[in-house]
Design an enzyme around this catalytic site. Structure first.
Site, PDB file in Angstrom:
ATOM      1  N   GLY A   1       1.101  -1.298  -0.067  1.00 34.01           N
ATOM      2  CA  GLY A   1       0.066   0.250   0.281  1.00 34.01           C
ATOM      3  C   GLY A   1       0.620   1.545  -0.354  1.00 34.01           C
ATOM      4  CB  SER A   2       0.177   4.972   1.009  1.00 29.79           C
ATOM      5  OG  SER A   2      -1.223   4.744   0.444  1.00 29.79           O
ATOM      6  CB  VAL A   3       4.853   1.706   3.527  1.00 30.58           C
ATOM      7  CG1 VAL A   3       4.470   2.135   4.819  1.00 30.58           C
ATOM      8  CG2 VAL A   3       4.753   0.430   3.139  1.00 30.58           C
ATOM      9  CG  ASN A   4       5.970   0.462  -3.195  1.00 26.43           C
ATOM     10  OD1 ASN A   4       7.217   0.171  -2.913  1.00 26.43           O
ATOM     11  ND2 ASN A   4       5.753   1.191  -4.121  1.00 26.43           N
ATOM     12  CE  LYS A   5       0.077   6.088  -2.419  1.00 27.95           C
ATOM     13  NZ  LYS A   5      -1.376   6.768  -1.740  1.00 27.95           N
TER      14      LYS A   5
END
Length: 609
Positions: free
Chosen positions: A265-269
């Site tokens: 999810g958003s930790v990959n951003k």
């Protein structure tokens, strides 16, 4: 008679002598003491203690059934066990059989008092964990013969096992040792010890805090890792799940941090944004036009909150975890460069730990990207990573752009006391020092005013990122058999942001309450662990406080006129704490790689800020 004497004494003397020796002498293999496993401070985590084992020579037992009948009440044998033992003791071709392994002293004494012929008592090491299940998934386990079968016990089995010895004894026809008989002893050589990077106190606190949150949020499992980014040393690694039978949160044997993958999810951003900075496509203060939704191929991606098409700085895109802004950055990169940076940060490959059954994660080749892959992958859906891989990616930012391999074993210690440091692997540069510094400032804004405020710590600047992602189901898609979504909530970061000494990732699997977001489920555990670790390892707060972000439009406009390289202080303020909507429709629930499902990291109703 004379001819027979010559045959027996002269021609066949050696043969008969050997036969006689085989009746009198018995060779017993003596297992070596298994090396111990210690934490970084020399505290025992796994040791071997002597225990008494009862063995038998079946040839010296005239009545196996009577022998087993005498042993049954002491050993509490059931009918099946008694039958199997009778068969072993009655084997006419055997000279050795186990009766009971590693019994307590009271049991051994009771059997000794029976004076049963053919039984012998030997010492055999027993593996003991003084701290019970602490760090169970890391340490692993051994089988009944003392051989490592999981975890570090298996990975370092050759070193820990040592060299077995041998005991040769001379016995009389009744199976009793002849006091003045021949006796030969070749002592076993003890195995090497392992000294881990784990800190026992930090490990205990990590498991305690993680268990408390799993219980509070009704989650299924949780993983947390604490490390020193500069050296790659793992200070604590916990894997806990709810026991199906008791409902209690327990330490599991499976090191899920290295063996189990999830869509981040958003930790990959963080990786998507870092790649855009490194390629010179944008700076932290660069403004991009961000609509509330964006069509990618045949699917519509959304941000969590309604907002008009308006300019967002790159810093604001990360702080508010804007899906649309992140996707637009990825489109500027292109799929080849995006894939390259994901792999540079360590995705798609096992770490240097090479832990038993470690996963490399799941990464698609760019040739296999679907129409919506460039929408889902940049925001952390459609790829799968381990918690360890994700923490190592964040450590790159903490380490001024250098990937430092993780380490669990500091050194081995030989039986003679010699110490041998364990090398974990080669370091490599991933992004420039400048890019890493900018990312640290931007990630600090996530915690200061964005979706990760609950990961903040008084007196310290924390850099981190939240993530909430729907879980792919075993049969495909994201809905379970009840038609509902299941989530994974994550927070990863490091502290102090200006000079990172500690990095932590917390992953909570399937929180059951309505509170499913990384910023409110995982971030508080991060804060608890970071506060404890900062005290334990005596990490002082920074001497110079970080300048606040501009708070007015006038200040922001003036700041943008200055050099873009100055980072966060030149960027627009975070004004919204909500990001992606957990109820957003999936692009293609049958294909995780094309999903528009992006769990919302925070909302005003939860964060209040």
């Amino acid at each position: 008679i004379a001819a027979r004497l010559v045959q027996v004494q002269a021609l066949g003397g050696d043969e008969y002598a050997a036969f006689g020796a085989s009746q009198r002498f018995q060779s017993i293999s003596l297992p070596a003491d298994r090396g111990s496993i210690f934490d970084r401070n020399g505290n025992d985590l796994a040791v071997s203690m002597p225990a008494r084992t009862i063995v038998a020579d079946p040839k010296l037992i005239d009545d196996p059934s009577a022998t087993v009948a005498a042993l049954t009440p002491i050993l509490a044998l059931d009918a099946t066990e008694a039958s199997e033992l009778t068969a072993r003791l009655g084997d006419p071709d055997s000279r050795f059989a186990y009766v009971a392994r590693r019994v307590d002293d009271a049991t051994a004494t009771a059997i000794e008092e029976l004076s049963l012929p053919g039984l012998l008592f030997i010492d055999e090491p027993e593996r003991v964990e003084p701290a019970d299940d602490l760090a169970r998934s890391v340490l692993g386990s051994v089988d009944v013969d003392g051989m490592g079968i999981t975890g570090l016990e298996a990975q370092y089995d050759d070193l820990l096992t040592g060299e077995p010895g041998e005991l040769v004894i001379e016995k009389d026809p009744e199976g009793r040792t002849i006091p003045a008989g021949e006796r030969q002893l070749e002592r076993a050589q003890r195995g090497d010890d392992l000294v881990l990077t784990i800190d026992r106190s930090m490990q205990y606190e990590t498991e305690r805090a993680l268990a408390a949150q799993i219980t509070a949020k009704g989650a299924e499992c949780g993983t947390a890792i604490v490390s020193r980014p500069g050296s790659g040393e793992i200070l604590a690694l916990a894997n806990l799940c709810v026991d199906d039978e008791t409902g209690e949160v327990i330490a599991v044997g499976n090191n899920r941090a290295a063996t189990t993958v999830f869509e981040p999810g958003s930790v990959n951003k963080v990786i998507t944004v870092a790649a855009a900075l490194e390629e010179g496509l944008v700076a932290p203060s660069t403004e991009m036009v961000v609509p509330a939704q964006l069509q990618v191929s045949d699917h519509l991606f959304k941000d969590s909150h309604e907002h008009p098409t308006e300019p967002y700085s790159v810093t604001r895109i990360l702080a508010e975890s804007s899906n649309i802004g992140t996707i637009k950055l990825a489109q500027m990169l292109g799929k080849e460069r995006l894939d390259d940076y994901l792999r540079r940060f360590g995705f798609g490959a096992k770490t240097a730990l090479d832990f038993p059954n470690e996963s490399a994660g799941i990464m698609r080749d760019t040739d296999d990207y679907s129409g919506t892959s460039m929408g889902s992958i940049p925001i952390g859906q459609g790829i799968s990573v381990t918690a360890l891989q994700m923490l190592e990616a964040y450590n790159v930012i903490a380490n001024d752009g250098v990937y430092v391999p993780p380490k669990l074993v500091l050194e081995t210690v030989g039986a003679d006391g010699s110490r041998n440091p364990v090398v974990s692997g080669e370091e490599r540069r991933v992004v420039s020092e400048s890019t890493a510094a900018r990312m640290r400032d931007m990630m600090a804004e996530v915690v200061a005013e964005g979706t990760g405020t609950r990961g903040g710590i008084t007196g310290y600047t924390v850099a981190g990122k939240t993530g909430t992602a729907r879980k792919p189901q075993p049969d495909g898609g994201y809905r379970n058999e009840n038609g509902a979504f299941e989530y994974v909530a994550t927070f990863a970061g490091f502290v102090p942001a200006e000079r990172p000494e500690l990095s932590i990732i917390v992953v909570i699997d399937e929180p059951a309450s309505s509170d499913i977001f990384g910023g409110s489920v995982a971030a508080p555990v991060f804060a608890d662990l970071a506060q404890y670790a900062l005290r334990l390892f005596r990490v002082p707060p920074p001497l110079v406080e970080r300048a606040p972000a501009p708070e007015t439009a006038a200040a922001e406009a003036e700041a943008r006129l200055e050099d873009e390289d100055d980072g966060l202080r030149r960027s627009s303020p975070a004004t919204t704490t909500s990001t992606t909507e957990p109820g957003a429709a999936s692009a293609d629930e049958d294909d995780p790689s094309t999903s528009t499902t992006v769990g919302r990291d925070e909302s005003d109703s939860i964060d209040g800020g």
